[in-house]
Each structure stands twice: as C-alpha cells, then as structure tokens.
Design an enzyme around this catalytic site. Structure first.
Site, PDB file in Angstrom:
ATOM      1  N   LYS A 161      39.530  34.185  39.534  1.00 32.77           N
ATOM      2  CA  LYS A 161      40.719  33.905  38.796  1.00 32.77           C
ATOM      3  C   LYS A 161      41.028  32.307  39.438  1.00 32.77           C
ATOM      4  O   LYS A 161      41.502  31.509  38.791  1.00 32.77           O
ATOM      5  CB  LYS A 161      42.006  34.646  38.884  1.00 32.77           C
ATOM      6  CG  LYS A 161      42.373  34.883  40.300  1.00 32.77           C
ATOM      7  CD  LYS A 161      43.458  35.841  40.287  1.00 32.77           C
ATOM      8  CE  LYS A 161      44.130  36.298  41.546  1.00 32.77           C
ATOM      9  NZ  LYS A 161      44.647  34.943  42.485  1.00 32.77           N
ATOM     10  N   THR A 162      40.975  32.330  40.842  1.00 32.61           N
ATOM     11  CA  THR A 162      41.227  30.972  41.479  1.00 32.61           C
ATOM     12  C   THR A 162      40.391  29.715  41.091  1.00 32.61           C
ATOM     13  O   THR A 162      40.583  28.914  40.868  1.00 32.61           O
ATOM     14  CB  THR A 162      40.966  31.182  43.072  1.00 32.61           C
ATOM     15  OG1 THR A 162      41.907  32.136  43.379  1.00 32.61           O
ATOM     16  CG2 THR A 162      41.619  29.764  43.565  1.00 32.61           C
TER      17      THR A 162
ATOM     18  N   ASP B 168      50.009  31.681  39.790  1.00 30.48           N
ATOM     19  CA  ASP B 168      49.167  32.636  40.251  1.00 30.48           C
ATOM     20  C   ASP B 168      49.926  33.915  40.523  1.00 30.48           C
ATOM     21  O   ASP B 168      51.137  34.001  40.807  1.00 30.48           O
ATOM     22  CB  ASP B 168      48.461  32.044  41.392  1.00 30.48           C
ATOM     23  CG  ASP B 168      47.312  32.666  41.840  1.00 30.48           C
ATOM     24  OD1 ASP B 168      46.953  33.597  40.854  1.00 30.48           O
ATOM     25  OD2 ASP B 168      46.588  32.558  42.834  1.00 30.48           O
ATOM     26  N   GLU B 169      48.891  34.945  40.743  1.00 27.27           N
ATOM     27  CA  GLU B 169      49.544  36.446  41.151  1.00 27.27           C
ATOM     28  C   GLU B 169      50.894  36.655  40.170  1.00 27.27           C
ATOM     29  O   GLU B 169      51.938  37.263  40.937  1.00 27.27           O
ATOM     30  CB  GLU B 169      49.753  36.495  42.438  1.00 27.27           C
ATOM     31  CG  GLU B 169      48.658  36.160  43.407  1.00 27.27           C
ATOM     32  CD  GLU B 169      47.608  37.214  43.475  1.00 27.27           C
ATOM     33  OE1 GLU B 169      48.000  38.189  42.960  1.00 27.27           O
ATOM     34  OE2 GLU B 169      46.518  36.907  43.961  1.00 27.27           O
TER      35      GLU B 169
ATOM     36  N   GLN C  12      47.120  45.824  39.191  1.00 29.48           N
ATOM     37  CA  GLN C  12      47.451  45.618  40.614  1.00 29.48           C
ATOM     38  C   GLN C  12      48.908  45.088  40.908  1.00 29.48           C
ATOM     39  O   GLN C  12      49.233  44.700  42.004  1.00 29.48           O
ATOM     40  CB  GLN C  12      46.492  44.424  41.141  1.00 29.48           C
ATOM     41  CG  GLN C  12      44.959  44.676  40.991  1.00 29.48           C
ATOM     42  CD  GLN C  12      44.000  43.512  41.418  1.00 29.48           C
ATOM     43  OE1 GLN C  12      43.936  43.447  43.009  1.00 29.48           O
ATOM     44  NE2 GLN C  12      43.517  42.679  40.657  1.00 29.48           N
TER      45      GLN C  12
ATOM     46  N   ARG D  76      38.458  47.050  46.624  1.00 25.67           N
ATOM     47  CA  ARG D  76      38.317  46.084  47.862  1.00 25.67           C
ATOM     48  C   ARG D  76      36.640  46.082  48.592  1.00 25.67           C
ATOM     49  O   ARG D  76      36.247  45.231  48.924  1.00 25.67           O
ATOM     50  CB  ARG D  76      39.177  46.343  49.001  1.00 25.67           C
ATOM     51  CG  ARG D  76      40.470  46.458  48.785  1.00 25.67           C
ATOM     52  CD  ARG D  76      41.165  45.178  48.367  1.00 25.67           C
ATOM     53  NE  ARG D  76      41.338  45.176  46.744  1.00 25.67           N
ATOM     54  CZ  ARG D  76      41.236  44.272  46.090  1.00 25.67           C
ATOM     55  NH1 ARG D  76      41.375  42.869  46.504  1.00 25.67           N
ATOM     56  NH2 ARG D  76      41.457  44.135  44.793  1.00 25.67           N
TER      57      ARG D  76
END
Length: 717
Positions: free
Chosen positions: A34-35, A220-221, A251, A605
C-alpha cells in the site's frame, strides 16, 4: 521516473495510483504494497498530471510513518517532495491552529504540552489536595483526563459520573488541570485534535481557506481513524477536492482506542463518487499462510470481501502443536527457535506473538534457561511489572527470616513498595521519618512500625494496623498451599479489590499468571518453599544486556501490527485466551469479530514459517481446564501440519471411564494433561500420575488434590 514507478505495480495497484478523477477507497490487504501505491499515486499526480506538490496532502498516524514516506518520496520526486504536505494528523492540526488559534481564544504561539509538561501541571495539585502519587499515579490521572476529553465529558460531568473515591480524585485533578492549562493558553495532544476539529467545523473562513489549498487528500491506515480524526478529514475535503483512503477493515484492532471499522466500511456512503479498489496480491507470505488467514477472516460479517494470494515460492504448511501444559509449550518453542536459528534465521527475524502481556511469563523463563537472547517489544518483562513486584513484596514480608540477615533489613524494600498498595494514608513525610528512625535504632522498617516513636498518634495507628495485617497473613502461611497463599494474601491486603475497583483487568490477569507460575514450580519441584521460590525468581529479574541487536522478539499481537518476520510463533492459542474470554463476554459478537481480526493480523505477520501452539492443563486465569482456540477449527486442514506426538493428544470424549475394579497395577487410563470430572470437586486437569495416585487441579476454591485415579467418583471428561 514516474513511468518506472508505475511499471513496478500490478494491475490493481496501477489503477489505484492513476485513478485521479474520483474519491478512492483502497482496501489494502496485509503485505499488499500500500505504501508503494501511495508513493506512486503522488508521483503520478505531480509528474504526469502536473498537480502542484503543495496541493497534495498525505496524512499518516505516526512520526515514523511520516519520515519513511518523506524519505521514499524524496528518492522518487527529488526537490518537489519537500512541498508535498506529509504529516501526522496532530502535526496537521498544529499547522491549522498556528495560523488561526486566535479565533478560538488562543495565541498563535500557544504552548504544546508533552507528557512531562502535563505531569508538571498536575504536581502542585497533588500537594494541594493531599494526594499520594503512588496511590493515584499521574499516568492513570492523565489517562482519565484524556478519555473523558476525547469522549466529550467535561470536568463537571466527570465528577457527576464518579462512582468511587478514585474517580472523584481524578475528576478533581481533571478540573484543576483544565483550568490551569487554560490560564497558560496551552494545548495538550488531545486539544490539538479537538481544537483543530472545532475551528474547522465552526469557523467557515478557516475551513474554506484550507479547503481551497488542497486538491488531493490521502489518508493512510484509514481503518484506525476515530470519529474526531475522520471529522477533520471530512472538513478539509472541499467540493472540488478528491479523497483517497487506504486501509484494511480486516486489520481494525484498535476499537478500544476509539477506532471504528464502520468508518472505512461506510466510506462510499459518505463520499458518493467513490471507487473501491482491492489490493489482494500479497508480497510477504507464502500461499498456505495466506490461505489459512483468508479462511479464518471470512467468518467475520463486518468486512469487505477479498482473498489474498501470492506468487512467492513456498508451500510449507502451518505447524500446529498441542502441548500437555504451559511448561511444555515454552520448551517446545525454545527448541524450534534454536533449530531455526541453527538453520540461519536470525533471532531478530523471529517473533513470539501472544494475545495478552501475561503470556510472556512462561516463555521468558525457558528462553533465559536456554540462553536465547530476547526482548519484550513495546512492553515490560513479566517479573518487572508493577503488580508482580507488589505481589512478590507481600510474599517477601511473609517469608521466614534469612539467617544471614538477622535484622531482616532486606524487608525494607518490600515494606516501601507495598505500604500504600492499596492506599493506607501513610504519607511520604511519615515514611521518611520511619526510614530515618530505622537507621537510628538499627532495626528494619517493619519493626519500626510496630513501635514508632516519631509519628503522630493517627499515623502511628495506621502503621500498627499495617504490621498487624502482615502478622495475621504470615500466621496463616501453613494453612495454604503456596499458590493459594498468594491468592489469600492479595485478597486479605485489599490488593485485588483495589485493581477490581480500578478495572485493571490486565494487571489482574498478570497476577493470575503469577499464581500459575507458582503452581507450575510446585509441579516441577514439590519441595519448593516460599523462600526458595523467591530466590529462584530473583534470577529472572535482571536486565537484558544492552547492545545485543540479534534477539528474539516477544510481543502482543497489537504491538506486532505493521511488522513482519521470517518466522512467527503464535502461542497460548487457547480459548478464553485467544479469543479473550473477557473481551467476548463484554463485547459480544462485535468483540469476537475483533478478536478474529487480531488472529488474522497475527497470522499474516509471518513470511515463511508460522507455528501455532496451545496447551492443555489448568488455568488459574480461566479457573478451569484449557481447551484449544475456537479459531483452530476455522483453519482448513489442507493448510495444517500437526506435529503433535500421539502420546500427547488429549483424551477423546468417546473413551470409556476408568474402571472401578481395584488393581495393584499403575493406571494406564489417566495421564498428565487429561481432563477429568469428579462427582464432588467438578472439572479438573491431571497434573501428574504416580501409580494409582493422581495430582489433579480443580477450580480455585477446591485447589490441587491427590486422589485415587481408579476411584469410581473420578472419570475422564
């Protein structure tokens, strides 16, 4: 340069980066890049569309993320990157308020208070109201103030809502804190958000000015935003501007901090001209890990459908392992850590994840014994936590005298630690007088308090009452087993009631885990005494040596969000632990869905190896036998390799009950870890079997019993 950036993107990523004519909601799965997409989108706007950099805003939620984004954008855009508005939501509010704070009664040069400044403001009020910091910690007071402010509760309302003395004290501090802060014309971090939202909402001039400055806004987030933060974003988005949000509803794990999964789910209703783009190609994990994670999260109803996939090589299945008890589990994990390290995996690329902080206890012990370097990421080592030190101090006060310390001066630290835990009204000045008197008379603090000679009669009475309490609980020592004695001490001293009234659930869980630790120690060493236990614990309370960067990481799943590791060990995967029994009982179905999202975060993770372990045995926290997490049933068997040895499998319900016919042969029907039912004592778990004698742990009220395993009153569950 911009073309090369786009060339690195897959089809969905490219659409998200180049669709600049609509509001965009990017549902970015774990590890989906995503970044990279956000950076490519900003580069595309500047280089391809010709948008002036300062008309682009990108909001992040940590300083670390902000700095990383600026660095990456500088590498892609060069000097133009300096003009793109990249900041945290707090920094953005500071910018807004620095220009127009005078419109809401603050100078433009208002002071921003950090946590130390906040404590400095509170200090004189503690003295003025005669409040003990140890009884009413400043950190807790500031948490109370923040929680009330962010929920729109004024100091007067907080006082009206107070249901006990502690809340009344904190409400009083809240009132004085806000009054003093207003006099100083200062703002704390909460005020930055609240005042930023207020000025944008009620001052059309300020709102219009900022809306006219921005054409493209990125957040973001986005799954972690709370209503105030979302309100700021909406107020900044003018009729001509386009908003791009990036997040993953699967998430959303911070609802306890105000985040709401509904914000990202309902975004397309708030912004009608909206395109939803799903990034579902994962660049982190192997397909078995992703397949299992997808299967688990699909049981949630409040989500946007997506299935993660990957082209990365690797078909290693998830390892599932059942352990007999919470002693075997850390031994098993330690052996795997050693094996993976010997295969070339750095300790720092491995992580032990658990649902709650108390779970670190058993693993810390075994890792230290195995000489495996480790650090608690974002937390405190188990035996260094406040409530654990308090409990051990009470145990120290009830221990027998050390022959090498005839004056028992070693008790002084224990006395100082718990004399006002819970609060007993013995002030700092009185404690200082007692300490000096002890030095003058060459006796320890406990003996000074038996017959103090320098205090007022009122304080003297409080001191003697404390000594009487310690003497009384010390006299009961032989009446209890060691783990039950701890329970007795914490209840008699009022420590448990103090934590319950403060709703300190996590600290209560830690104390139950300490009780579990004592019980496990007694199983391993039945001759263990209180004194030998305390001496043993002292070996585990030394600090980790600094400078060892290659260390195994132990952390909660919450702390692991945003991180990735070659190998992940998801431990204590028992029902009531993960998912948390408390969370589910208090929050119902929505809480269960959040627990499942936590599980999804934990599993994703892992890059190459994912190990999930759980254990059977008795849980002092759950006050009953342990069972595997319900989430295990949600993982398809095709993704699991169960390496549990057959001898360690729990007894099946269909097995017959133990025969009641007397025999001299040792029983082969019951083994360590089996769940049993007793006609009188109820459910229990077998700790060990020696011949026909079984050591069985029942609930807390019954405790541990030694019973004839062939007796007809006892059967397998």
């Amino acid at each position: 340069m911009e073309q090369s950036v786009l060339d690195t993107l897959n089809t969905n990523q490219r659409e998200a980066a180049t669709n600049v004519s609509q509001h965009i909601r990017i549902i970015a799965g774990a590890g989906s890049g995503k970044t990279r997409v956000l950076m490519a989108r900003i580069v595309y706007l500047v280089k391809e569309i010709g948008v002036y950099p300062s008309r682009i805003l990108a909001i992040t939620f940590t300083n670390k993320a902000t700095n990383e984004m600026k660095e990456r954008l500088t590498n892609l855009l060069g000097a133009d990157a300096q003009n793109v508005r990249i900041s945290t939501i707090h920094s953005l509010c500071v910018r807004i308020l620095r220009e127009d704070a005078d419109r809401i009664g603050f100078p433009k040069s208002f002071t921003i208070l950090d946590s130390d400044d906040q404590k400095s403001i509170l200090n004189p009020f503690y003295k003025e109201l005669d409040i003990e910091k140890k009884s009413f910690p400043q950190a807790r007071a500031l948490g109370f103030i923040s929680s009330n402010k962010m929920n729109g509760v004024s100091p007067d309302e907080a006082m009206n809502y107070a249901v006990n003395e502690e809340q009344e004290v904190y409400a009083s501090l809240y009132e004085k804190y806000e009054k003093r802060k207003k006099e100083m014309r200062a703002m704390d971090f909460d005020d930055l958000l609240l005042n930023g939202h207020h000025i944008l909402n009620f001052d059309e001039t300020v709102r219009t000015k900022w809306q006219n400055r921005l054409d493209y806004i990125h957040v973001d987030e986005f799954q972690d935003v709370d209503p105030i933060q979302y309100g700021i974003v909406r107020l900044l988005t003018g009729d001509h501007a386009l908003l791009c949000v990036v997040g993953d509803p699967d998430q959303t794990i911070y609802t306890w901090r105000g985040a709401s999964v509904d914000i990202i789910l309902q975004f397309n209703k708030d912004f009608k001209n909206c395109k939803t783009i799903i990034l579902n190609e994962n660049y982190r994990s192997t397909q078995p890990i992703l397949g299992a994670s997808n299967a688990v999260i699909q049981h949630n109803k409040k989500r946007i459908e997506k299935d993660l996939f990957t082209h990365l090589p690797g078909d290693e299945k998830i390892t599932l392992h059942a352990c007999q008890d919470d002693n075997e589990e850390p031994l098993y994990i330690a052996s795997l850590v050693k094996a993976h390290h010997n295969q070339g995996v750095a300790y720092s690329d491995m992580a032990v994840l658990y649902r709650s902080n108390y779970s670190s206890r058993a693993f810390e012990r075994r890792l230290k014994e195995a000489s495996i370097p480790y650090v608690i990421y974002g937390g405190i080592r188990f035996y260094e936590r406040q409530e654990i030190k308090d409990a051990l101090s009470y145990l120290k006060l009830c221990s027998y005298p050390d022959p090498d310390d005839p004056q028992q001066f070693s008790l002084d630290l224990a006395v100082l630690r718990v004399i006002n835990q819970p609060r007993r009204g013995i002030g700092a000045k009185s404690i200082e007088q007692l300490t000096q008197e002890g030095r003058n008379r060459h006796i320890n603090l406990l003996d000074v308090m038996r017959d103090p000679q320098t205090l007022s009669s009122a304080t003297e009475k409080k001191c003697r009452k404390f000594v009487e309490l310690i003497d009384n609980i010390r006299a009961k020592r032989e009446a209890y087993s060691l783990e039950d004695y701890l329970d007795y001490i914490l209840n008699e001293t009022g420590y448990i009631q103090m934590l319950e009234s403060d709703h300190e659930d996590q600290r209560l869980e830690n104390l139950k885990e300490l009780q579990q630790d004592i019980a496990q120690t007694l199983i391993e060493n039945p001759d263990c005494t209180l004194e030998s236990y305390l001496q043993d614990i002292s070996l585990f309370t030394d600090k980790v040596s600094e400078g060892n960067t290659d260390s195994l990481l132990l952390m909660t799943v919450h702390a692991a969000k945003g991180l990735e590791f070659d190998t992940v060990y998801l431990v204590n995967f028992n029902d009531g632990v993960f998912p948390s029994a408390r969370s589910v009982s208090e929050g119902g179905q929505s809480a269960l869905e959040e627990e499942r999202r936590l599980c999804y975060v934990a599993m994703t993770r892992a890059k190459k190896h994912l190990v999930i372990s759980y254990n059977y045995g008795f849980s002092y926290l759950l006050d009953g036998p342990k069972v595997p997490s319900r989430f295990i049933k949600e993982i398809p068997k095709e993704f699991i390799r169960d390496d549990t040895k057959p001898a360690y499998q729990p007894a099946k319900k269909a097995e017959p009950v133990i025969q009641s016919t007397p025999t001299n042969r040792p029983s082969a029907k019951l083994r360590k870890g089996d769940l049993v039912i007793h006609k009188v004592y109820g459910e229990g778990v077998v700790l060990k079997v020696e011949g026909r004698v079984g050591t069985i742990a029942f609930n807390r009220k019954v405790g541990i019993k030694k019973l004839n395993v062939l007796h007809p009153s006892l059967k397998k569950a």
